[in-house]
Design a protein around this motif. Structure first.
Motif, PDB file in Angstrom:
ATOM      1  N   THR A  52       0.834  -1.198   0.000  1.00 43.27           N
ATOM      2  CA  THR A  52       0.000   0.000   0.000  1.00 43.27           C
ATOM      3  C   THR A  52       0.865   1.243   0.000  1.00 43.27           C
ATOM      4  OG1 THR A  52      -1.670  -1.191   1.297  1.00 43.27           O
ATOM      5  CG2 THR A  52      -1.848   1.205   1.207  1.00 43.27           C
ATOM      6  N   GLU A  59      -3.343   3.511  -1.892  1.00 39.09           N
ATOM      7  CA  GLU A  59      -3.634   2.683  -3.055  1.00 39.09           C
ATOM      8  C   GLU A  59      -2.838   1.379  -3.007  1.00 39.09           C
ATOM      9  OE1 GLU A  59      -3.874   3.571  -7.833  1.00 39.09           O
ATOM     10  OE2 GLU A  59      -2.190   4.395  -6.716  1.00 39.09           O
ATOM     11  N   ARG A  60      -3.485   0.271  -3.372  1.00 39.96           N
ATOM     12  CA  ARG A  60      -2.791  -1.010  -3.502  1.00 39.96           C
ATOM     13  C   ARG A  60      -1.932  -0.967  -4.769  1.00 39.96           C
ATOM     14  NH1 ARG A  60      -5.873  -5.379  -4.799  1.00 39.96           N
ATOM     15  NH2 ARG A  60      -4.205  -6.784  -4.163  1.00 39.96           N
ATOM     16  N   PRO A  74      -0.697   0.426 -10.087  1.00 35.38           N
ATOM     17  CA  PRO A  74      -1.895   0.037  -9.336  1.00 35.38           C
ATOM     18  C   PRO A  74      -2.229  -1.438  -9.567  1.00 35.38           C
ATOM     19  CG  PRO A  74      -2.269   2.046 -10.604  1.00 35.38           C
ATOM     20  CD  PRO A  74      -0.973   1.483 -11.079  1.00 35.38           C
ATOM     21  N   PRO A  88      -5.108  -3.966 -10.059  1.00 31.53           N
ATOM     22  CA  PRO A  88      -6.541  -3.910 -10.388  1.00 31.53           C
ATOM     23  C   PRO A  88      -7.389  -4.649  -9.353  1.00 31.53           C
ATOM     24  CG  PRO A  88      -5.228  -4.572 -12.299  1.00 31.53           C
ATOM     25  CD  PRO A  88      -4.320  -4.635 -11.111  1.00 31.53           C
ATOM     26  N   ASP A  89      -8.625  -4.232  -9.202  1.00 32.43           N
ATOM     27  CA  ASP A  89      -9.555  -4.941  -8.337  1.00 32.43           C
ATOM     28  C   ASP A  89      -9.674  -6.390  -8.800  1.00 32.43           C
ATOM     29  OD1 ASP A  89     -10.017  -2.612  -6.960  1.00 32.43           O
ATOM     30  OD2 ASP A  89     -11.843  -2.106  -8.058  1.00 32.43           O
ATOM     31  N   GLY A  90      -9.741  -7.288  -7.845  1.00 29.55           N
ATOM     32  CA  GLY A  90      -9.881  -8.701  -8.171  1.00 29.55           C
ATOM     33  C   GLY A  90      -8.571  -9.428  -8.364  1.00 29.55           C
ATOM     34  N   ASP A 132      -5.073 -10.476  -6.574  1.00 28.29           N
ATOM     35  CA  ASP A 132      -4.435 -10.532  -5.262  1.00 28.29           C
ATOM     36  C   ASP A 132      -2.951 -10.185  -5.382  1.00 28.29           C
ATOM     37  OD1 ASP A 132      -2.787 -13.086  -5.542  1.00 28.29           O
ATOM     38  OD2 ASP A 132      -4.786 -13.853  -5.963  1.00 28.29           O
ATOM     39  N   ASP A 133      -2.324  -9.980  -4.228  1.00 25.33           N
ATOM     40  CA  ASP A 133      -0.927  -9.539  -4.214  1.00 25.33           C
ATOM     41  C   ASP A 133       0.000 -10.547  -4.883  1.00 25.33           C
ATOM     42  OD1 ASP A 133      -1.732  -7.295  -2.863  1.00 25.33           O
ATOM     43  OD2 ASP A 133      -0.960  -7.917  -0.910  1.00 25.33           O
ATOM     44  N   TYR A 164      -2.645  -8.439 -16.901  1.00 27.51           N
ATOM     45  CA  TYR A 164      -3.683  -8.281 -15.867  1.00 27.51           C
ATOM     46  C   TYR A 164      -5.070  -8.568 -16.444  1.00 27.51           C
ATOM     47  CZ  TYR A 164      -0.583  -6.209 -12.331  1.00 27.51           C
ATOM     48  OH  TYR A 164       0.393  -5.998 -11.387  1.00 27.51           O
ATOM     49  N   ALA A 188      -7.645 -11.360 -15.184  1.00 24.94           N
ATOM     50  CA  ALA A 188      -8.994 -10.990 -14.728  1.00 24.94           C
ATOM     51  C   ALA A 188     -10.066 -11.783 -15.461  1.00 24.94           C
ATOM     52  CB  ALA A 188      -9.212  -9.492 -14.922  1.00 24.94           C
TER      53      ALA A 188
END
Length: 317
Positions: free
Chosen positions: A68, A74-75, A98, A100-102, A104-105, A274, A278
């Motif tokens: 973060t 922001e992740r 960044p 993206p949502d969905g 994981d690290d 990414y 996704a």
């Protein structure tokens, strides 16, 4: 903050857990609270100062982190160069992306250096053409597991995986390889040609060096390409120009560092990776996550090829 530090170069036992002040970001940098640090084979070379880029001690290893941003919340995933094996790390803002949502690290880290490497092996170095055969060595590793999956989408007609154990070969087949063979150097040329239905192969992605490189080179078709993107055995190879002419083969090298500072080689490719993840088209194989204090064991396991996929350190554990 807790961090892993090297005071001198040498064996994994020199990776010591210490308390250090949190780093301060300089101009153009951001400070990241690290949730996961990625491990790379290059880390084992850096520990002995045998990597392409020379290091200086004292050193906190670790070239990439997820976490973060402390200024925005922001992740992000970032290439920090050094300092990743810690609770906090700084990174250039231009090399901080960044998540993206969905995603994981672990997936974000796997797609950063390893994913971009696999992408450029196809698109930039080997320039694989539709229908060509591609050999992916170490197919259960961080780069290999992604390169196997990218084969068909990026044009390969036949993907031949190699790995050291039955379990790893089974994973390569699960990920989409057409065939998976033993990657040992002895008899490798013949196994590669047999795996390609009796024909020499068009492209090889190779990261071991030594006898594996030589055997793979000998399996290439005329106008075939072999891309060296690692030297895990620490055994370098020499190729005579006359042999290149006689066989009409190409030897290429790839070092991810040369992509840095070239946004056109990173931004679009990372966005593509990414997006594929996704959509469920690309699976990042995330292997073991080690507590920060076990960084030495993580490097031992990686160097001795006991692992699969992307390895992580958890600085909070």
């Amino acid at each position: 903050m807790r961090a892993i530090q090297l005071q001198e170069f040498g064996g994994p036992e020199l990776l010591q857990l210490v308390e250090l002040p949190a780093p301060a970001p300089g101009d153009g940098e951001v400070l990241i609270e690290v949730s996961r640090a990625g491990l790379n084979f290059a880390d084992t070379h850096q520990r002995t100062n045998s990597y392409l880029a020379k290091a200086e001690v004292p050193l906190v290893p670790g070239v990439e982190v997820a976490g973060t941003r402390t200024d925005t919340g922001e992740r992000v995933v970032a290439i920090c160069g050094n300092g990743g094996y810690a609770e906090y790390a700084t990174a250039p803002a231009a090399l901080t992306f960044p998540i993206p949502d969905g995603i994981d690290d672990g997936t974000a880290l796997a797609l950063l250096i390893q994913g971009l490497t696999a992408w450029h092996l196809y698109k930039t170095c080997a320039r694989v053409q539709p229908g060509e055969s591609v050999v992916v060595h170490s197919a259960a590793g961080g780069v290999g597991s992604l390169a196997v999956q990218l084969g068909r989408p990026l044009g390969a007609g036949r993907v031949i995986a190699s790995a050291s154990t039955e379990e790893k070969r089974a994973l390569a087949l699960e990920l989409g390889a057409d065939v998976a063979i033993d990657g040992a150097a002895e008899g490798l040329t013949e196994r590669l040609i047999e795996a390609n239905e009796g024909r020499p192969v068009d492209a090889v992605f190779e990261m071991a060096g030594g006898a594996v490189f030589d055997a793979s080179f000998d399996a290439l078709a005329h106008f075939g390409r072999i891309v060296a993107y690692g030297i895990a055995t620490r055994e370098q190879n020499e190729i005579r120009t006359g042999k290149l002419m006689k066989t009409s083969r190409t030897v290429a090298g790839f070092w991810f560092t040369h992509c840095l500072g070239r946004p056109e080689m990173v931004d679009a490719a990372l966005a593509d990776l990414y997006a594929r993840a996704a959509r469920g088209e690309l699976r990042a194989v995330v292997g073991a996550t080690y507590p920060l204090a076990d960084a030495a064991q993580a490097q031992i396991d990686l160097a001795e090829r006991r692992t699969t996929g992307k390895l992580l350190l958890d600085p909070r554990a």
